[in-house]
Motif scaffolding. Structure first.
Motif, PDB file in Angstrom:
ATOM      1  N   THR A  43      33.246   7.307  14.740  1.00  0.00           N
ATOM      2  CA  THR A  43      32.413   6.760  13.667  1.00  0.00           C
ATOM      3  C   THR A  43      30.946   6.937  14.051  1.00  0.00           C
ATOM      4  O   THR A  43      30.608   6.965  15.229  1.00  0.00           O
ATOM      5  CB  THR A  43      32.658   5.251  13.426  1.00  0.00           C
ATOM      6  N   ASP A  84      42.712   8.983  13.252  1.00  0.00           N
ATOM      7  CA  ASP A  84      41.504   8.292  13.698  1.00  0.00           C
ATOM      8  C   ASP A  84      40.891   8.988  14.923  1.00  0.00           C
ATOM      9  O   ASP A  84      39.996   8.457  15.552  1.00  0.00           O
ATOM     10  CB  ASP A  84      41.798   6.814  13.989  1.00  0.00           C
ATOM     11  N   GLU A 125      22.481   2.354   8.025  1.00  0.00           N
ATOM     12  CA  GLU A 125      21.807   1.075   8.253  1.00  0.00           C
ATOM     13  C   GLU A 125      22.770  -0.026   8.684  1.00  0.00           C
ATOM     14  O   GLU A 125      22.545  -0.679   9.705  1.00  0.00           O
ATOM     15  CB  GLU A 125      21.067   0.641   6.990  1.00  0.00           C
ATOM     16  N   SER A 126      23.815  -0.211   7.923  1.00  0.00           N
ATOM     17  CA  SER A 126      24.714  -1.327   8.248  1.00  0.00           C
ATOM     18  C   SER A 126      26.166  -0.896   8.375  1.00  0.00           C
ATOM     19  O   SER A 126      26.976  -1.605   8.936  1.00  0.00           O
ATOM     20  CB  SER A 126      24.603  -2.396   7.162  1.00  0.00           C
ATOM     21  N   GLU A 127      26.493   0.250   7.853  1.00  0.00           N
ATOM     22  CA  GLU A 127      27.878   0.687   7.879  1.00  0.00           C
ATOM     23  C   GLU A 127      28.212   1.402   9.182  1.00  0.00           C
ATOM     24  O   GLU A 127      27.341   1.822   9.938  1.00  0.00           O
ATOM     25  CB  GLU A 127      28.132   1.667   6.726  1.00  0.00           C
ATOM     26  N   ALA A 128      29.511   1.546   9.447  1.00  0.00           N
ATOM     27  CA  ALA A 128      30.015   2.497  10.432  1.00  0.00           C
ATOM     28  C   ALA A 128      30.823   3.499   9.626  1.00  0.00           C
ATOM     29  O   ALA A 128      31.769   3.103   8.929  1.00  0.00           O
ATOM     30  CB  ALA A 128      30.884   1.795  11.467  1.00  0.00           C
ATOM     31  N   LYS A 145      33.012   7.102   9.191  1.00  0.00           N
ATOM     32  CA  LYS A 145      33.852   8.044   9.917  1.00  0.00           C
ATOM     33  C   LYS A 145      33.135   9.367  10.138  1.00  0.00           C
ATOM     34  O   LYS A 145      32.419   9.859   9.259  1.00  0.00           O
ATOM     35  CB  LYS A 145      35.125   8.324   9.114  1.00  0.00           C
ATOM     36  N   THR A 152      28.853  -6.041   4.650  1.00  0.00           N
ATOM     37  CA  THR A 152      29.835  -5.018   5.034  1.00  0.00           C
ATOM     38  C   THR A 152      31.141  -5.719   5.404  1.00  0.00           C
ATOM     39  O   THR A 152      31.118  -6.857   5.856  1.00  0.00           O
ATOM     40  CB  THR A 152      29.385  -4.182   6.249  1.00  0.00           C
ATOM     41  N   GLU A 162      39.903  -0.119   9.945  1.00  0.00           N
ATOM     42  CA  GLU A 162      40.243   0.014  11.357  1.00  0.00           C
ATOM     43  C   GLU A 162      39.010   0.225  12.241  1.00  0.00           C
ATOM     44  O   GLU A 162      38.799  -0.490  13.205  1.00  0.00           O
ATOM     45  CB  GLU A 162      41.203   1.192  11.549  1.00  0.00           C
ATOM     46  N   SER A 163      38.174   1.191  11.866  1.00  0.00           N
ATOM     47  CA  SER A 163      37.033   1.491  12.740  1.00  0.00           C
ATOM     48  C   SER A 163      35.719   1.491  11.987  1.00  0.00           C
ATOM     49  O   SER A 163      34.656   1.393  12.580  1.00  0.00           O
ATOM     50  CB  SER A 163      37.238   2.864  13.394  1.00  0.00           C
ATOM     51  N   GLU A 164      35.779   1.588  10.689  1.00  0.00           N
ATOM     52  CA  GLU A 164      34.548   1.660   9.916  1.00  0.00           C
ATOM     53  C   GLU A 164      34.000   0.277   9.601  1.00  0.00           C
ATOM     54  O   GLU A 164      34.694  -0.730   9.726  1.00  0.00           O
ATOM     55  CB  GLU A 164      34.804   2.383   8.587  1.00  0.00           C
ATOM     56  N   ALA A 165      32.736   0.242   9.188  1.00  0.00           N
ATOM     57  CA  ALA A 165      32.173  -0.924   8.517  1.00  0.00           C
ATOM     58  C   ALA A 165      31.815  -0.429   7.124  1.00  0.00           C
ATOM     59  O   ALA A 165      31.032   0.509   6.986  1.00  0.00           O
ATOM     60  CB  ALA A 165      30.940  -1.437   9.247  1.00  0.00           C
ATOM     61  N   ILE A 166      32.436  -1.022   6.098  1.00  0.00           N
ATOM     62  CA  ILE A 166      32.295  -0.508   4.737  1.00  0.00           C
ATOM     63  C   ILE A 166      31.505  -1.500   3.905  1.00  0.00           C
ATOM     64  O   ILE A 166      31.733  -2.708   3.965  1.00  0.00           O
ATOM     65  CB  ILE A 166      33.683  -0.242   4.121  1.00  0.00           C
ATOM     66  N   LYS A 167      30.558  -0.995   3.118  1.00  0.00           N
ATOM     67  CA  LYS A 167      29.745  -1.863   2.270  1.00  0.00           C
ATOM     68  C   LYS A 167      30.607  -2.687   1.336  1.00  0.00           C
ATOM     69  O   LYS A 167      31.601  -2.200   0.797  1.00  0.00           O
ATOM     70  CB  LYS A 167      28.796  -1.002   1.419  1.00  0.00           C
TER      71      LYS A 167
END
Lengths: 306, 306, 306, 306
Positions: free
Chosen positions: A12, A56, A150-153, A155, D12, D150-155
């Motif tokens: 990510t 992943d 900015e705030s997300e992670a 993929k 998020t 799982e691994s992301e941070a989603i808005k």
């Protein structure tokens, strides 16, 4: 010259990952990258199936690289000084449920999936041996390069305003990439070098190789851009990534026209009309979760009429 | 050499129109075309509004030309010998509710429409004067060229398997266009020459001109193709037209891959993988009722590996 | 009461076909239709393959019916008085390369096609026997109904502003359909009755039956509408057909909002905001060359706030 | 009964946020949510402009809630026991560059944006006063509810396999929502309650309210699902979110058909054919970064034919 070599990679793009290299604006660095399959495919018997390439663990990224001067609202400028392929062969493959001409996780259908195929292509004398008769000139490019959002992670498989998996052949030696900066330090990631790739990357896979990328890093303070930009000797270019292709194309052209308006003194609708006559478009890829379009404006027409 | 000059033009491609010229396979002919606005825009005060350019009178077509040997299931081969611009200026315009970066009749929105603008561009010494400072090299192409569909009558504004309004810069001098034949006589129509056009034709309008097109017409018997094909010195190309761009691109590549399989001895998935490394894509236009994509395969790789 | 029974059917909607029935505004008529497979599928061994159902012989249409008072710019009003199924069974099928969850001629992929399947469903006591255990209530609808376009001839498989193959369950008994009139006489065609159909018609095929449709025909003079409208007891509805679904939905809602503005005294943006709270949407079909969306506004909210 | 009330909200969905409540499978909890504008719009003079509603502060989420038994590969089951509106009014608005019938950040155009409008709607006696004459029945739903990916941070603005901003009116009292679990603890977030919302949420905004949501939380061990599911008294439903709508619809139907195959003993293509006759579709929203479609199968047909 600083060099980044790491043993663990990221899947990510996020500012939550610990920086592995800290650089100052103006520095030139070397970043070692591994291939998009994480080196897990070595022979034609190594098929790109989910057990070998877990979903992943696709597209491992080197980094993050922390740029000291970078702050939100600045622009990151990356001169691609060199891309050296770090292997005697490249890998391409049919990955079931991935690619432009197959059912995918995004275009779900009841047809049977394609079967997996691996093709190992020896690389010698700047030629990729695709088959007994077919040799493709080496033309390396960085498939994935981007900053932390900015705030997300996000993929590493997904392109966006932050760059990411744009799979664009214009991200190559001698060209300059400009990325928006969303967080302090920018957090640069890269990987997924292709020894060669056609427009659209239609099967979903280029000639995947490990590489050493030499990059000169710079920061333009207080230069806010919304999407990545690329410059070559002959073109200024904007990158738009979304789905369907139509909307990726609209993003790229809106960005191009606003750039022409803001920095090259064109009237907005004049730029729109001129693009209709002289712009070039590259479909970079139509296989990733979002598709990527490059809108190109020839530098020779960079003088407004007003 | 036979010449087609007519006073009344067509706005649909259909076998129900009376042939105005009959030719034999092997003949070279000259066809006079008028511009896409039907010559109704002569000064920058002539705006492209519905009262001046009624929706059913856009993109007038010369023809139909009846080809004696042509029968359903054959292929029509058109060598574009020359395209001579027949005017001292070209017209481009902002047509409200038409174009790639505006609401349209197909992407209906509540935002206000763009305002109409006409731009007259003098053409001299092979240069189009877009503005005081900007001169664009003349690079003429036939925007619309197609045959009658089997049973439908299709607007001249719409591209499809029959060709039509593909707005593709590769339909130019020295290139060869191949069209499917759906009806006895083929019924060839053409018009809409552009003195120049960028990829995507993003504002919806090229540099619109009247022209004289010299075409060598041929027929390949019992050669069934599903969609148009183009050949240049360096590329074989397939044309796909649909919406969204994604599906136009899929059509073009499926056609290209089947062509490589059938006529150039490639394995289907080998061709798919090779296209992913060496194909080029042109977005011809993203403004007409269907969008048009050209998938290009470099001739230098035309030797299968089997 | 006039009755239309014919032996030869049409596969395009066009004013070039000879009217088989002439009616006056206000008349009620009975139209006999055959099923979308033209009665060629009678047992489960009759598979829907191209040799049995040639591509140019899908969806046969009864008509055209010439309406004496109809002129361009008027609206045609059709009260659906009754739809009586004319068979003891209905046919549904998997047609390879047709349907919402398969590769098609419009979404071209390299996956293998689905295999053809025919399912014959006995109809008795207003129930369709889908399988031993599953019985579906009969709920007949006219899948295809439309007028001749102004200058085109459009395949009966394709929906559009002229109506055509909308495959909308709201085109049923007791509802009222309004169509734009593009040509003198209107030239009404219909066919493709379904004994039942789900939203989306996802496999591409409903319960296909021959039928007798009783229609009361009327004309509203000088009432220009751009797209079809439907009225039931509880809803006013607009129909949009295009690709992708997004653009079909935008057409339907733009038409609905302009209707509310023009005839029900709403402010445009007030109607937009109100639709966001109370509108219903039907995805009529996502399988034909264009997809069809119905935007529905509940009649109980038909009183503007101004 | 545990209650979650918090002062700081999340924008998020991510497992990196610290759990604010820990619950066991089987517990019923109350979660207080604030409205999608974060309570920043209180009068019709408070316009939804970027300065008032910064892009990174849209759609605040309550949570995360950590569910002790939840592990990757399990399913989270949420019975929506009650949704009580916590305000005497609801807010709806025109947000420039957001909504289904306007240019947006995803469909970039050169037309001018819509102007912002705020509408405050008093809520009394289970009626929403939209205007002087128009009263809409209260029908509360949870617009956004989802787990950590799982691994992301989603808005919080984006729906996906994790749930999120689905804006689906079926996520309402008495219905049951099932979500995939990607991480230990699941990390449940929710917010964005609407007092009412039409299909498509076409202006982009429902009747936005703060609320108290009573949820019974359960976990089904080792039940892997790919996308959210909903059950009501009459329907089993699957949720697909992507762009364009076509692909969201394909996801929802593929999930529905595989569900029918796996748990209800249908043959896959039988289920496909049956859906074509009896399925219902809800377009939940066509305004968020991905669009959401609900495919609904009537429970009364839940008995396979085999």
């Amino acid at each position: 010259m600083k060099r980044l070599r790491q043993s663990k990679y990221h899947y990510t793009l996020s500012a939550s990952h610990k920086p592995l290299l800290r650089v100052n604006a103006g520095e030139t660095i070397v970043v070692e990258t591994i291939d998009a399959f994480g080196g897990r495919i070595k022979t034609e018997k190594d098929l790109p199936t989910p057990d070998r390439i877990p979903l992943d663990q696709v597209n491992p990224q080197s980094g993050p690289i922390y740029i000291e001067e970078a702050e939100k609202g600045d622009a990151l400028v990356i001169d691609i000084v060199d891309i050296v392929i770090n292997s005697k062969y490249g890998v391409t493959a049919i990955v079931p449920d991935f690619g432009g001409l197959t059912r995918t996780d995004y275009t779900r259908l009841l047809n049977d999936p394609l079967l997996p195929i691996t093709r190992i292509c020896p690389i010698k004398n700047n030629l990729i041996q695709f088959s007994n008769q077919i040799f493709i000139p080496v033309n390396p490019m960085i498939g994935t390069i981007g900053v932390a959002p900015e705030s997300e992670a996000i993929k590493s498989l997904t392109p966006g305003p932050h760059g990411g998996n744009m799979d664009c052949p214009d991200v190559c030696k001698s060209n300059k990439l400009m990325l928006p900066i969303f967080t302090k330090g920018a957090f640069l990631f890269l990987g997924d070098v292709h020894a060669a790739q056609g427009d659209g990357e239609i099967s979903g896979v280029g000639i995947e190789v490990p590489a050493e990328c030499t990059l000169k890093i710079d920061v333009i303070k207080e230069k806010f851009i919304d999407w990545p930009r690329i410059e070559s000797n002959n073109y200024i270019m904007t990158v738009g990534s979304y789905r369907p292709l139509d909307d990726a194309l609209r993003i790229a052209f809106a960005e191009l026209i606003f750039w022409l308006e803001k920095e090259y003194n064109f009237d907005r609708l004049e730029a729109y009309q001129l693009c209709s006559q002289v712009a070039k478009i590259r479909v970079a890829q139509m296989v990733d979760p979002f598709y990527t379009i490059i809108a190109k404006f020839p530098k020779k027409f960079l003088s407004s009429s007003s």
